[in-house]
Design an enzyme around this catalytic site. Structure first.
Site, short mmCIF file in Angstrom:
data_model
loop_
_atom_site.label_atom_id
_atom_site.label_comp_id
_atom_site.label_asym_id
_atom_site.label_seq_id
_atom_site.Cartn_x
_atom_site.Cartn_y
_atom_site.Cartn_z
N ASP A 110 -32.63 33.92 -32.90
CA ASP A 110 -32.21 32.96 -33.91
C ASP A 110 -33.06 33.08 -35.17
O ASP A 110 -34.21 33.50 -35.12
CB ASP A 110 -32.30 31.52 -33.38
CG ASP A 110 -33.71 31.17 -32.93
OD1 ASP A 110 -34.37 32.04 -32.32
OD2 ASP A 110 -34.16 30.04 -33.19
N GLU A 111 -32.45 32.72 -36.27
CA GLU A 111 -33.16 32.55 -37.54
C GLU A 111 -33.99 33.76 -37.95
O GLU A 111 -35.10 33.62 -38.48
CB GLU A 111 -34.03 31.29 -37.49
CG GLU A 111 -33.20 30.02 -37.27
CD GLU A 111 -34.04 28.74 -37.19
OE1 GLU A 111 -33.56 27.72 -37.69
OE2 GLU A 111 -35.15 28.79 -36.64
N VAL A 112 -33.49 34.95 -37.68
CA VAL A 112 -34.18 36.14 -38.20
C VAL A 112 -34.02 36.13 -39.72
O VAL A 112 -32.90 36.05 -40.22
CB VAL A 112 -33.60 37.44 -37.59
CG1 VAL A 112 -34.25 38.67 -38.22
CG2 VAL A 112 -33.78 37.44 -36.08
N GLU A 129 -26.75 33.89 -33.85
CA GLU A 129 -26.91 34.60 -35.13
C GLU A 129 -26.70 36.10 -35.01
O GLU A 129 -26.22 36.75 -35.94
CB GLU A 129 -28.28 34.33 -35.75
CG GLU A 129 -28.44 32.93 -36.32
CD GLU A 129 -29.12 32.00 -35.35
OE1 GLU A 129 -28.82 32.09 -34.14
OE2 GLU A 129 -29.93 31.18 -35.81
N HIS A 187 -39.49 34.18 -34.96
CA HIS A 187 -40.25 33.21 -34.15
C HIS A 187 -41.33 33.88 -33.32
O HIS A 187 -41.55 33.49 -32.16
CB HIS A 187 -39.28 32.43 -33.24
CG HIS A 187 -38.37 31.50 -33.98
ND1 HIS A 187 -38.69 30.21 -34.29
CD2 HIS A 187 -37.13 31.70 -34.53
CE1 HIS A 187 -37.70 29.64 -34.97
NE2 HIS A 187 -36.74 30.52 -35.13
#
EC number: 3.2.1.52
Lengths: 581, 581
Positions: B360-362, B401, B294
């Site tokens: 998050d969401e790597v 995560e 992000h």
């Protein structure tokens, strides 16, 4: 260097066309150039009239109430609807001291710091509005407009009626952006040629002002948005089981006792001012008094007129609390309906040709009858109500149930408003209505119900182990109808070419169970605008271009003081083509 | 006659208790009487301090930054947080000329015209605020408050810290209604005894100010609502792939190039004023700089730091456009993170004990690695970032995560923020986190994601015949989480008593893909308030009582200028018990 700059300018102007063309709804015919023009602060308007044989033909101009005050050859700029609209346009576009300006810098529609500076050589000093002589009786010509803008700054708007002129000004407003350096408005699109007219003649919003409180001022703000999106109908669902906000001088206790609070009554003057406000903006505001169902609020003033008032368990007698319906086959009710309509209709008929008699969700259980037993009584009730409406030269509108559920016989000119989609794999409810030769309005709850998806507003009954009010607490019509779903609605999917003329148009619906003035704007916009383009252009297809134009419309709405939510992520607007999947 | 009136008054006062008790969140212990008291226009405040052995114990009072300016025995009314809050309370409750009044007439909560007129004998002229000596080290005591109001009008508020005092004033405000005759505020609940404290110590809203534009003023308005609902954390998700609105003086190009527009930068002063505004209202405003995923917006200023910037097809490299993540194992990135945090943390740590490092969401694909290949590099990155946060004596927060997807080793004091529910029939993500001994914040997207249900904001790709962007255009987490669904969230459903202490609290999430200042209020409220009561009281149960109290909270929010939508149909509020099913 100058060649490079020229090249760059051209490139940017081309990009303007590609990425920032925000006219909504999209005009039918449009050719745009790439020259920029200033709009001068004191730009004026001039009216011309096409004349056959030297005789002024002006009958067609008398289409909006206040326009009737204007009698050519008196200068219409003095007090016409269009003249007032032009003044509003000027106030909106020009950054006069203290006034809100409704233009915006379109940086949200370009990559960061890449918004082109327009190369402006000429200016617009004047708009010429030409009233043309009608060449056909078609109602579409009434709303037709054309705009021609030359590279030199001449502007010619051609119309057949003031309504076309209002549409032209709505489009004209959307041609101008705020310049980042001087603030003044410019259009990058000269020379320009637009010819535009609607596909559907009835383009409406149905707004419930009964279940929760919506004030006249909030409706006026809504009318601003409707007008900008070229809607021409606002259907006020004025009364329902839960409250009767509408003052009826002949029956004063109706609102005194039936409204939520004495401070929340729509007075005669309130209603008139809202209808006048709409008329000035090309929107007929027409009323629905829903009957004989959805009338429990009458009980407060006239208990003897209502059958099964608040009868329990309410789900057996009504679609929602409070149960109660006008009695049928009852002289007092007949007299009440006559008194009510003869008070209301003369006042509202000045502003609209329509009156909505409701008729949805009549519950036979509330009469302790079967549907077939109820049918003749309902037929008599509706016959009487329709005769009252027709006696005021108004066209009656009713909900689809009268035809599809109760199989009533209705006069051919009655407009049937459809709200259900119809059974899957069967004909649509709309197709069923037009198959019976009736004029119809579409607006299925699968696509155009703006209330859906916000959750179940009922309370769980602790005594009911099988309460339907349980997680995840969905309402009766989930999911929420997002703007793409609204835009993808194809109302004519199963309508034949022969039946097509019976479909007058449609309405998008804002029921009020969980909407009042606080969240009205964000529940309506930009979704109502999405419906507006379908109503203007017919079936559409969701695309990035639609996203971008709707995003510009939302900026116009914000400029008008309407709290419309964003259409997508700003980054997606600034980086065309990068949010596709 | 007087007996009849007395009887009637008693009846009405009893009904007040039953139907119109609007304190939200509901206090833990509460006893209410039925005598009414005026609040005098010039009501004042007096502070008293519990003293052991004659020595003033004041360490516990230094909990809010501006409070530290106050040094007993100087009169705290001069400039303390609580004194300012008292002034705001007085402005809100009293109809001073020109000021907004935050009281309301509760007619919406009674049958039509049946709102009881209070029989008022006594008045409140003064509030006494007693600072008690802490008796335990528990953090809950910090937020404890008690309110005692006698029938004669004596008011005693007992607290251990200013934060407790702020909560007391939020509750106190909700005891008063506007009188229909005189306009002045009265409470119908004397004598009254309230003892109240929160179940969870971290009660937050996560607000995304990156994907669409949210201004400091809009966040301040939000803080007013949070404070009224006794939230104590506002988590600003300050930066994301799409924009970097935050000014970082040590890295000035970050916001200059990474924000959407130069006019939309959160300056150092903006951030400080928002944090100060929150601190004054008992809400710690803490920041998240989401990393290493992000972070594509960093590319505008520092392209060499970002891997896979805007790489296509983006769904393979990122959860949403624009793809791009901070490089790992890269000295320049390490230095950048140090510079960034050493600029930002000293400024923000004055107002908060937390800093959120994202995580998050790597996407391993963006590094062209497998998860296991990526893991050691990610571990190094996170080790470095956490060490920077700890060097400023702040507690790091990261998304789940890091622990659950990448199995990173994290210091024990790291707070893990959970946003996924976990697999059906498996342990919740929250249970997985606390099972590993970590402190955690809940807020599952099945219940507490306020963005869900508004539809797919992506554009369909005309070249992709299998585009997931298709009717009915649902987003990734439908349906919309209505307030009842939010209220029915039981975060501790599978948390054992032994693990309970690891759950610090939770946050409700307002992601910004389709939310900006225009629809922020209606997307937040009243739903955030629903989450607020769960955070204050723990697991709840949807009921009519909850509906009615939340409906009163919405009136308070509206009084504070927050456009919160209605909770249900007004008729249901006016007719208790009639909308159950």
């Amino acid at each position: 260097m100058s060649i490079l700059r020229c090249y760059f300018t051209l490139l940017c102007l081309l990009r303007i066309l590609h990425t920032a063309l925000g006219i909504w709804p999209l005009p039918v015919e449009m050719e745009l150039g790439s020259n920029a023009l200033w709009l001068l602060p004191d730009f004026g308007v001039e009216y011309k009239f096409e004349q056959p044989n030297g005789i002024l033909q002006n009958l067609q101009y008398y289409l909006l109430p206040s326009w009737s005050e204007y009698s050519p050859p008196i200068d219409p700029a003095a007090k016409g609807t269009l003249a007032a609209a032009f003044e509003r346009l000027r106030n909106d576009l020009m950054p006069f001291a203290g006034s809100r300006t409704c233009t915006f810098m379109p940086w949200k529609f370009y990559p960061k710091d890449a918004m082109p500076e327009p190369h402006i050589a000429n200016s617009i000093a004047k708009i010429t509005i030409l009233f043309r002589l009608p060449t056909s009786p078609q109602s579409q010509q009434q709303e037709f407009y054309a705009i021609e803008i030359s590279s030199g700054g001449e502007v010619l708007i051609s119309i057949f009626s003031p309504l076309g002129g209002l549409h032209a000004l709505s489009t004209f407003r959307q041609l101008f952006y705020k310049d980042s350096e001087f603030g003044g408005p410019y259009t990058p699109y000269a020379p320009l040629s637009i010819k535009d007219w609607p596909v559907f003649e009835h383009r409406g919003l149905n707004l419930d002002i009964s279940r929760n409180i919506i004030t006249p001022a909030e409706v006026q703000r809504t009318l601003e948005g409707l007008s900008l999106n070229k809607f021409n109908r606002l259907h006020l669902h004025a009364t329902d089981a839960q409250s009767w906000p509408l003052e009826i001088p002949a029956l004063p206790e109706l609102a005194e006792k039936g409204s939520y609070h004495k401070s929340q009554i729509w007075s005669v003057a309130d209603l008139r001012s809202v209808q006048e406000f709409g008329a000035q903006r090309g929107v007929q505001v027409y009323l629905e008094i829903d009957m004989p169902g959805h009338t429990a609020s009458i009980h407060a003033a006239y208990p003897s007129l209502i059958k099964s008032y608040n009868r329990q368990p309410w789900p057996h007698y009504s679609a929602q609390p409070c149960a109660g319906q006008l009695k049928l086959n009852n002289t007092a009710v007949t007299n009440f309906v006559s008194t009510l309509l003869n008070d209301l209709l003369p006042r509202t008929s000045y502003y609209t040709s329509l009156f909505h008699l409701g008729g949805d969700e009549v519950d036979a259980n509330a009469y302790d009858m079967s549907v077939s037993e109820l049918r003749p009584h309902l037929q008599s009730f509706v016959n009487h109500a329709i005769s009252e409406v027709r006696s005021h030269f108004l066209t009656p509108v009713v909900w689809e149930e009268h035809l599809l559920d109760y199989n009533l016989t209705l006069p051919n000119d009655t407009i049937i408003q459809v709200w259900r989609a119809g059974k899957p794999n069967g004909p649509s409810a709309l197709a069923q209505v037009v198959a019976r030769g009736h004029k119809a309005l579409f607006g299925a709850n699968t696509h155009w119900y703006l209330d859906c998806g916000h959750g179940d507003w009922r309370d769980p009954d602790p005594k009911n182990p099988d309460s339907p009010v349980k997680p995840p607490y969905q309402d009766y019509c989930p999911p929420l109808k997002n703007w793409k779903q609204i835009y993808s609605y194809d109302p004519l999917a199963d309508i034949s070419e022969e039946q097509r003329h019976l479909v007058l148009g449609g309405e998008v619906h804002m029921w009020g169970e969980q909407t009042d003035g606080m969240n009205l704007d964000s529940n309506l916009w930009p979704r109502v605008a999405a419906a507006g383009e379908i109503l203007w252009r017919g079936k559409g297809e969701v695309s990035e271009n639609v996203t971008r134009r709707l995003a510009e419309m939302r900026e116009w709405l914000v400029g008008k003081g309407i709290a419309a939510g964003p259409v997508t992520v700003t980054w997606c607007l600034m980086n065309p083509g990068n949010c596709r999947q």
